[in-house]
Design a protein around this motif. Structure first.
Motif, PDB file in Angstrom:
ATOM      1  N   ARG A  93       0.638   1.263  29.279  1.00 18.48           N
ATOM      2  CA  ARG A  93       0.850   1.722  31.057  1.00 18.48           C
ATOM      3  C   ARG A  93       2.094   2.578  31.000  1.00 18.48           C
ATOM      4  NH1 ARG A  93      -2.033  -3.146  31.393  1.00 18.48           N
ATOM      5  NH2 ARG A  93       0.047  -4.223  31.695  1.00 18.48           N
ATOM      6  N   ASP A  94       3.150   1.732  29.973  1.00 21.22           N
ATOM      7  CA  ASP A  94       4.413   2.063  29.847  1.00 21.22           C
ATOM      8  C   ASP A  94       4.848   3.615  29.360  1.00 21.22           C
ATOM      9  OD1 ASP A  94       5.294  -0.697  30.440  1.00 21.22           O
ATOM     10  OD2 ASP A  94       5.667  -1.067  29.377  1.00 21.22           O
ATOM     11  N   GLU A  95       4.040   4.211  28.802  1.00 25.27           N
ATOM     12  CA  GLU A  95       4.828   5.663  27.848  1.00 25.27           C
ATOM     13  C   GLU A  95       3.828   6.131  28.866  1.00 25.27           C
ATOM     14  OE1 GLU A  95       4.830   4.671  23.550  1.00 25.27           O
ATOM     15  OE2 GLU A  95       2.791   5.618  24.305  1.00 25.27           O
ATOM     16  N   VAL A  96       3.014   6.051  29.795  1.00 24.29           N
ATOM     17  CA  VAL A  96       2.359   6.503  30.790  1.00 24.29           C
ATOM     18  C   VAL A  96       3.206   7.129  32.023  1.00 24.29           C
ATOM     19  CG1 VAL A  96       0.850   7.678  31.996  1.00 24.29           C
ATOM     20  CG2 VAL A  96       0.276   6.706  30.450  1.00 24.29           C
ATOM     21  N   ALA A  97       3.888   6.363  32.495  1.00 25.53           N
ATOM     22  CA  ALA A  97       5.167   5.748  33.556  1.00 25.53           C
ATOM     23  C   ALA A  97       6.039   6.340  33.246  1.00 25.53           C
ATOM     24  CB  ALA A  97       5.361   4.294  33.675  1.00 25.53           C
ATOM     25  N   SER A  98       6.023   6.468  31.752  1.00 18.29           N
ATOM     26  CA  SER A  98       7.464   7.291  31.415  1.00 18.29           C
ATOM     27  C   SER A  98       7.501   8.671  30.827  1.00 18.29           C
ATOM     28  CB  SER A  98       8.623   6.342  30.568  1.00 18.29           C
ATOM     29  OG  SER A  98       9.075   5.290  30.747  1.00 18.29           O
ATOM     30  N   LEU A  99       5.961   9.198  30.860  1.00 24.81           N
ATOM     31  CA  LEU A  99       5.835  10.218  30.208  1.00 24.81           C
ATOM     32  C   LEU A  99       6.513  11.804  31.109  1.00 24.81           C
ATOM     33  CD1 LEU A  99       3.990  12.073  28.623  1.00 24.81           C
ATOM     34  CD2 LEU A  99       2.443  12.334  29.883  1.00 24.81           C
ATOM     35  N   ALA A 100       6.877  12.179  32.369  1.00 27.88           N
ATOM     36  CA  ALA A 100       7.535  13.322  32.938  1.00 27.88           C
ATOM     37  C   ALA A 100       8.636  12.947  31.568  1.00 27.88           C
ATOM     38  CB  ALA A 100       7.730  12.973  33.916  1.00 27.88           C
ATOM     39  N   LEU A 101       9.492  11.883  31.913  1.00 28.25           N
ATOM     40  CA  LEU A 101      11.303  12.181  31.398  1.00 28.25           C
ATOM     41  C   LEU A 101      10.746  12.374  29.588  1.00 28.25           C
ATOM     42  CD1 LEU A 101      13.552  10.814  31.837  1.00 28.25           C
ATOM     43  CD2 LEU A 101      12.602   8.441  31.623  1.00 28.25           C
ATOM     44  N   THR A 102       9.795  12.077  29.578  1.00 24.63           N
ATOM     45  CA  THR A 102      10.043  12.482  27.892  1.00 24.63           C
ATOM     46  C   THR A 102       9.425  13.399  28.069  1.00 24.63           C
ATOM     47  OG1 THR A 102       8.304   9.991  27.007  1.00 24.63           O
ATOM     48  CG2 THR A 102       8.441  12.230  25.617  1.00 24.63           C
ATOM     49  N   MET A 103       9.021  14.122  28.526  1.00 23.27           N
ATOM     50  CA  MET A 103       8.502  15.499  28.214  1.00 23.27           C
ATOM     51  C   MET A 103       9.879  16.654  28.756  1.00 23.27           C
ATOM     52  SD  MET A 103       5.076  16.217  29.824  1.00 23.27           S
ATOM     53  CE  MET A 103       5.155  15.950  30.925  1.00 23.27           C
ATOM     54  N   THR A 104      10.849  16.092  29.552  1.00 25.99           N
ATOM     55  CA  THR A 104      11.704  16.800  30.268  1.00 25.99           C
ATOM     56  C   THR A 104      13.021  15.998  29.274  1.00 25.99           C
ATOM     57  OG1 THR A 104      11.663  16.281  32.007  1.00 25.99           O
ATOM     58  CG2 THR A 104      13.893  16.838  31.990  1.00 25.99           C
TER      59      THR A 104
END
Length: 530
Positions: free
Chosen positions: A439-450
């Motif tokens: 859940r935490d990684e999905v919530a931060s997925l957009a930031l990760t890709m950026t």
């Protein structure tokens, strides 16, 4: 821990059902079997895998059929079904790749299945089982067969006296008695066929031929309309009231206790499963170590020895267990480090965002605490590939090479949405039941890709991209993904791009030998660059 939770929960449900009387209904345990089997479909949907959903649904159909047979005929089929599902839980990961499946579920479900199977077996083996759970097959046949024979003999006597109508009435009574036993059911219809032939009744003879086929194929599944008299003038699936004297005979013929040997066998199997569960839970910490990272502990394993040092980063929803088999193989000629990111498996969740920057920071601390010096070969699968790219971009001196297995391209979400495709990113509903780390990684997925897109790709390092084949009938999503793998390889000058001979997203599971060989050849070609 999940094993003991499964056992405790199953025992709790069993006691509650027995005390409340819920399990007096024959449908209780068959329904339980269907519900348990259906959870894998739910996980396939949460994981967004159509292939897994198809395979899990086929599995569900099999266990639903077992549930129907057990409900209609004999609850010992349900015992065997629960035990078989528990066995399937143990080997599920080798048979079906289900990306939405929580790592703890198979052991939990196996414990629940086998505990429920043992509890039901114990209930059925008690002297009160005949009253609590009306049973059938062989024991029923042994008791009902003499009664059927009596009616058949009476039918012969009526026919010899010229009373054809009275003879067939006796055959109908025999049919009502025989319905729950395949052998007796076929036997009675054979007598009805003989009656029709001697009577020269072509219509009835043809009807009885069809009824014999039906008796041979449907009785075992419990598809028997109670009280049906079996004649050609009566609908094959129409139920009727059972005469009181026949109803009393049928009730008296139901066996009070059956399957003691089966119950003993399953009890032994249950004890063995307890041993397996204890072993799996107790043995896990033996080679699992922990690193302290910003107030939370991260679990990791270190296998093998010497150079090169391979660090493996799992994909979304996967812990270090995802790599356990290939890590053991690679560790025969290298040092391999696998770990659970925060909120996965044995690692504690973190309080800060789970983006690529945090993943790289955690990995730096873990590697420092292992005492194993770099540079390292990073092997990233799916989302783990993004983390590997980011780490390599920011710590090039610590990286010896990159292996990106089905790595998610940093711009994939944008391209997927631009193409008008659905399910480009996991939704909150898809991960609601998943581990905290997911859940935490999905919530931060957009930031990760950026973050990965903004990072400058590591230079002058060997890179190997491993991707799945496109397949005979690719979907638009598949085509976009495979194209993204080619573009990912082009992002790194001199990168090697290999396509697996078969399989899907989990190359390291579905094409294990090929994966291990490709990685070994990759680092063998690099030579000693320490």
């Amino acid at each position: 821990m999940e094993f003991f939770v499964g056992v405790a929960l199953a025992l709790g449900v069993t006691v509650f059902a027995a005390r409340s009387g819920f399990d007096r209904d024959r449908a209780f345990y068959p329904t339980l079997l269907v519900v348990i089997a259906s959870y894998y479909d739910l996980f396939a949907i949460l994981g967004g895998s159509g292939r897994a959903l198809g395979l899990e649904t086929a599995e569900l159909v099999v266990f639903a059929a077992v549930a129907i047979v057990g409900f209609r005929t004999n609850l010992w089929f349900i015992v065997l079904g629960l035990f078989a599902h528990g066995a399937l839980d143990l080997g599920h990961g080798r048979l079906i790749t289900n990306p939405g499946l929580p790592a703890w579920w198979p052991m939990f479900c196996m414990a629940y299945d086998w505990t429920a199977a043992a509890a039901l077996a114990w209930r059925l083996a008690r002297p009160s089982a005949g009253r609590d759970y009306p049973l059938a097959p062989e024991a029923y046949r042994q008791r009902i067969s003499p009664l059927v024979a009596t009616e058949l003999q009476a039918a012969k006597l009526e026919e010899r006296s010229g009373n054809w109508t009275g003879s067939f009435r006796r055959l109908e009574r025999a049919h009502i008695l025989s319905q729950a036993s395949t052998a007796e059911h076929i036997r009675v219809h054979s007598h009805m066929l003989g009656w029709a032939i001697r009577r020269q009744d072509l219509r009835e003879a043809l009807a009885q031929v069809l009824r014999i086929v039906g008796a041979a194929t449907k009785t075992v599944f419990g598809l028997i309309p109670e009280g049906n008299t079996g004649g050609g003038d009566v609908g094959a699936f129409r139920s009727h009231g059972i005469p009181e004297d026949l109803a009393a005979q049928i009730t008296a013929s139901r066996p009070p206790v059956i399957g003691r040997r089966i119950g003993l066998l399953l009890a032994v199997g249950f004890l063995v499963s307890c041993g397996l569960g204890v072993r799996s839970v107790v043995a896990a910490p033996v080679d699992v170590r922990t690193a302290s990272v910003e107030g939370h502990s991260i679990a990791y394993r270190m296998l093998g020895s010497g150079q090169p040092v391979i660090v493996m980063l799992a994909g979304l929803g996967d812990g270090m267990d995802s790599f356990s088999e290939v890590a053991a193989e690679l560790a025969k000629s290298a040092t391999v480090i696998i770990y659970d990111r925060p909120g996965y498996g044995l690692s504690e969740p973190a309080s800060r965002p789970a983006d690529a920057s945090a993943a790289a920071s955690d990995l730096s601390v873990i590697l420092a605490q292992t005492g194993v010096r770099g540079p390292y070969i990073l092997v990233g699968h799916s989302l783990g590939g993004l983390y590997a790219e980011y780490y390599a971009a920011h710590h090039p001196d610590q990286v010896r090479g990159l292996v990106l297995e089905e790595s998610r391209p940093a711009n994939f979400t944008q391209r997927c949405e631009s193409a008008g495709l659905a399910m480009c990113v996991p939704t909150d509903d898809m991960v609601r039941m998943m581990a905290r780390g997911v859940r935490d990684e999905v919530a931060s997925l957009a930031l990760t890709m950026t973050q990965v897109e903004a990072a400058r790709p590591v230079r002058r390092k060997p890179v190997l991209v491993l991707s799945r084949p496109l397949g005979a009938k690719p979907s638009p999503m598949d085509g976009l993904w495979v194209q993204g793998q080619a573009e990912l390889a082009a992002r790194y000058a001199g990168a090697i791009h290999l396509t697996a001979p078969a399989g899907g997203h989990y190359i390291h599971r579905e094409q294990r030998d090929w994966f291990v060989s490709a990685v070994r050849q990759f680092y063998a070609a690099m030579g000693d660059q320490r």
